[in-house]
Scaffold this motif. Structure first.
Motif, PDB file in Angstrom:
ATOM      1  N   ASN A   1       0.844  -1.185   0.000  1.00 39.36           N
ATOM      2  CA  ASN A   1       0.000   0.000   0.000  1.00 39.36           C
ATOM      3  C   ASN A   1       0.882   1.238   0.000  1.00 39.36           C
ATOM      4  O   ASN A   1       1.957   1.253   0.614  1.00 39.36           O
ATOM      5  N   HIS A   2       0.458   2.278  -0.700  1.00 35.12           N
ATOM      6  CA  HIS A   2       1.267   3.485  -0.754  1.00 35.12           C
ATOM      7  C   HIS A   2       0.395   4.715  -0.917  1.00 35.12           C
ATOM      8  O   HIS A   2      -0.740   4.638  -1.393  1.00 35.12           O
TER       9      HIS A   2
ATOM     10  N   THR B   1       6.261   9.822  -1.424  1.00 35.32           N
ATOM     11  CA  THR B   1       5.350   8.673  -1.318  1.00 35.32           C
ATOM     12  C   THR B   1       5.684   7.903  -0.053  1.00 35.32           C
ATOM     13  O   THR B   1       6.859   7.662   0.241  1.00 35.32           O
ATOM     14  N   GLN B   2       4.660   7.532   0.684  1.00 35.59           N
ATOM     15  CA  GLN B   2       4.822   6.722   1.895  1.00 35.59           C
ATOM     16  C   GLN B   2       4.246   5.328   1.652  1.00 35.59           C
ATOM     17  O   GLN B   2       3.306   5.162   0.867  1.00 35.59           O
ATOM     18  N   TYR B   3       4.812   4.336   2.351  1.00 38.94           N
ATOM     19  CA  TYR B   3       4.452   2.937   2.138  1.00 38.94           C
ATOM     20  C   TYR B   3       4.095   2.272   3.460  1.00 38.94           C
ATOM     21  O   TYR B   3       4.633   2.614   4.512  1.00 38.94           O
ATOM     22  N   GLY B   4       3.179   1.301   3.398  1.00 39.70           N
ATOM     23  CA  GLY B   4       2.789   0.551   4.577  1.00 39.70           C
ATOM     24  C   GLY B   4       1.277   0.475   4.697  1.00 39.70           C
ATOM     25  O   GLY B   4       0.541   0.794   3.755  1.00 39.70           O
ATOM     26  N   ASP B   5       0.791   0.053   5.854  1.00 37.88           N
ATOM     27  CA  ASP B   5      -0.660   0.015   6.056  1.00 37.88           C
ATOM     28  C   ASP B   5      -1.173   1.428   6.297  1.00 37.88           C
ATOM     29  O   ASP B   5      -0.403   2.370   6.535  1.00 37.88           O
ATOM     30  N   ALA B   6      -2.486   1.594   6.253  1.00 37.91           N
ATOM     31  CA  ALA B   6      -3.085   2.921   6.321  1.00 37.91           C
ATOM     32  C   ALA B   6      -2.710   3.654   7.605  1.00 37.91           C
ATOM     33  O   ALA B   6      -2.402   4.864   7.589  1.00 37.91           O
ATOM     34  N   ALA B   7      -2.710   2.939   8.712  1.00 41.13           N
ATOM     35  CA  ALA B   7      -2.411   3.580   9.990  1.00 41.13           C
ATOM     36  C   ALA B   7      -0.963   4.078  10.041  1.00 41.13           C
ATOM     37  O   ALA B   7      -0.688   5.191  10.501  1.00 41.13           O
ATOM     38  N   SER B   8      -0.025   3.244   9.572  1.00 46.03           N
ATOM     39  CA  SER B   8       1.383   3.654   9.614  1.00 46.03           C
ATOM     40  C   SER B   8       1.641   4.807   8.646  1.00 46.03           C
ATOM     41  O   SER B   8       2.428   5.717   8.951  1.00 46.03           O
ATOM     42  N   ILE B   9       0.977   4.798   7.505  1.00 45.89           N
ATOM     43  CA  ILE B   9       1.128   5.911   6.566  1.00 45.89           C
ATOM     44  C   ILE B   9       0.620   7.201   7.193  1.00 45.89           C
ATOM     45  O   ILE B   9       1.253   8.260   7.084  1.00 45.89           O
ATOM     46  N   ASP B  10      -0.519   7.143   7.883  1.00 48.37           N
ATOM     47  CA  ASP B  10      -1.051   8.338   8.545  1.00 48.37           C
ATOM     48  C   ASP B  10      -0.072   8.878   9.575  1.00 48.37           C
ATOM     49  O   ASP B  10       0.136  10.104   9.681  1.00 48.37           O
TER      50      ASP B  10
END
Length: 604
Positions: A302-303, A386-395
């Motif tokens: 996810n990104h 661009t950030q990567y990971g699950d939605a919570a970690s991206i937030d």
């Protein structure tokens, strides 16, 4: 290579028809991009040749004819083409393999005598042994889309281009479990991506801004992309190389034979072998021809792409200093870009004349006024990340990034949903998610017959260092009358500062100014201790000599290795400033004082 075809009427080549074509998903985009470029072109598709075939150095017509006949008998007449037809510049998806489509000197200066199309590693060995027999310089290319750095041109005019891509374009191995691949030189980012999708593998590639280049060729030239695997050379694993004598070599674990003649099962798993690691001498060099190369791929993830705008030009150093700890601490997910707002104008695909009248560079006020009409509005710098990971970690990551950048007055944060569907941010979503595209072609509409040179120095990720380079580059562009298009690829410890010098290749005066500008930028940055990581063929001698610590110790080692591995000096003489003993000191090298076309032409 024929000049009889009108490229305006030819359909855009598809991957199903040509190894270097475009995937069907991009047919409309490619056709539209070509239409825009050709509508802004005044040069004819080709022009009559002013001279016959440019012979290799120290070769007579009789010897050349005999050599061509011999090679045709070895690998097939259809695979050896003498370059005696009009030269077609084409465009990105119809690129030449005979010369530099973005020619800085006259189109016929950096031109080959013939093009050879080997179909296997064994045939590459045959070509290399043939070159040694006839003492003819050969110049290998993968696809020939090294645009901005010389394209498919041989550094020594009259050399024979060895086009590896046309017939050597197989994905040799694609391992979904190991997340690795092995490719030949003709495999493009487009073709590797499409094959991964066809197989339904949950893998990503890392691609540069344009997807039509060679995966192997870009990595060997130490190009970069934008995902967490953006350092392409760092993510290679295993090389197969034909040495200048025709011998075959494999590096890393590939040097260990597998069971019953198979490849070693660890060739793409571990980068090293036993003893000295020699892979590096085959990147940006003329010490061997890489015919196969392994790569590590990414798993799907996810990104979230975004951009941040900054209000003032003078924020530049503070922006860089803010990026550094975010990158070093691993908060930033990829190799982000920092671009000046003028880049927002040229990536629209509109010509400079839309925003400015006359030939002089746009003024800052004109840039500000034009930018105010665009989605991001009037600002100075744009950071694309661009950030990567699950939605919570991206937030959580985005919260940290927003807090850091908010220390700079006037910053604004943008998500893809905040801008129109055709804004450049949506292109970054694709590229930073491993999807190769064509969007970066649009800036070539800036001028008629637009071509470009890249000036690409490296700086530490410190505001004061980046500012020194930026000031030198800005001063030089102003002096020589060019718009400045800076893009910075920013990592935790170093920055690729890439200035895109756009010129009209139909304008001889602009070409002269582009050469003078580049020579001065190389010289002035080197005086401050900053060197280029990559450069155009015409400037490779000068750049190589700036790395002159301890009386050119590095070049002396490079030359010693060259003379040992290539005793006849047949493989790409002069590439990256490395000349074999046969041609060394014979007037081929170009230096800081070679700034006028007549002087350069005389040396070529």
């Amino acid at each position: 290579m024929s000049g009889s075809e009108d490229l305006d009427l030819l359909p855009t080549p598809l991957m199903s028809e040509r190894h270097s074509g475009v995937p069907s998903r991009l047919t409309k985009e490619a056709a539209a991009a070509r239409s825009r470029l050709y509508a802004n072109r005044t040069l004819p598709s080709s022009k009559p040749r002013l001279r016959p075939v440019r012979l290799p150095p120290d070769t007579t017509e009789e010897v050349f004819a005999a050599a061509v006949k011999s090679l045709r008998s070895s690998i097939g007449a259809e695979n050896v083409v003498v370059n005696d037809q009009p030269l077609e510049d084409g465009w990105y998806l119809e690129h030449p393999n005979t010369h530099d489509a973005f020619h800085v000197v006259d189109q016929e200066e950096l031109v080959c005598s013939a093009v050879v199309f080997p179909g296997s590693t064994a045939e590459v060995q045959t070509v290399v042994r043939w070159a040694n027999e006839y003492l003819i310089p050969i110049y290998p290319i993968s696809i020939g889309r090294n645009v901005g750095y010389g394209g498919a041109a041989p550094r020594m005019p009259g050399g024979v281009v060895v086009d590896l891509g046309k017939r050597m374009n197989s994905i040799v191995d694609l391992d979904g479990e190991g997340a690795t691949c092995v490719v030949e030189p003709g495999v493009t980012y487009f073709s590797l991506y499409e094959e991964i999708q066809n197989r339904g593998l949950p893998l990503w590639i890392d691609c540069p801004d344009l997807g039509g280049g060679s995966v192997l060729g870009n990595a060997v030239d130490r190009g970069v992309g934008y995902t967490p695997a953006g350092d392409h050379w760092a993510n290679h694993c295993g090389l197969e190389i034909v040495l200048p004598t025709g011998e075959l070599l494999r590096t890393g674990m590939g040097a260990l034979p597998g069971k019953d003649g198979a490849d070693s099962p660890t060739w793409q798993s571990f980068q090293n072998a036993f003893g000295p690691k020699i892979d590096g001498i085959f990147s940006q060099s003329n010490l061997g021809i890489v015919t196969k190369m392994g790569f590590w791929l990414l798993h799907e993830m996810n990104h979230q792409s975004y951009c941040v705008t900054f209000a003032k030009d003078e924020d530049f150093a503070q922006i860089v200093d803010t990026i550094r700890p975010l990158a070093q601490q691993g908060v930033l997910g990829n190799i982000p870009q920092l671009r000046h707002i003028i880049q927002e104008l040229n990536v629209t695909g509109k010509s400079k004349s839309t925003f400015h009248g006359g030939d002089q560079p746009m003024t800052r006020e004109e840039i500000r006024q034009a930018a105010s009409e665009l989605p991001l509005g009037d600002c100075a710098w744009v950071f694309y990340g661009t950030q990567y990971g699950d939605a919570a970690s991206i937030d959580r990551q985005l919260d940290v990034i927003k807090a850091a950048f908010s220390e700079i007055d006037g910053t604004k944060f943008w998500l893809p949903k905040d801008v129109p569907h055709d804004h450049y941010l949506h292109s970054r979503v694709q590229v930073c998610g491993g999807v190769p595209i064509l969007r970066e072609l649009d800036w070539l509409n800036w001028l008629p017959n637009a071509a470009h040179l890249f000036f690409s120095p490296i700086a530490p990720t410190r505001g004061r260092d980046a500012q020194v380079i930026h000031d030198i580059v800005a001063k030089g562009h102003h002096k020589h009358g060019f718009d400045l298009f800076p893009t910075l690829c920013v990592a935790g410890r170093e920055i690729h500062y890439i200035a895109n010098i756009i010129f009209d290749r139909a304008d001889a005066e602009q070409k002269k100014r582009a050469v003078r500008l580049t020579r001065e930028l190389i010289r002035d940055c080197a005086r401050e201790g900053y060197g280029e990581y990559r450069t155009h063929l015409l400037f490779q001698d000068q750049v190589a000599r700036t790395y002159g610590y301890n009386d050119q110790a590095l070049m002396k080692v490079n030359e010693a290795i060259k003379d040992t591995l290539d005793p006849n000096g047949i493989l790409a003489p002069g590439r990256c400033g490395i000349w074999p003993k046969r041609f060394r000191g014979k007037g081929w090298a170009l230096g800081v004082d070679d700034v006028d076309m007549e002087t350069i032409a005389a040396k070529l």
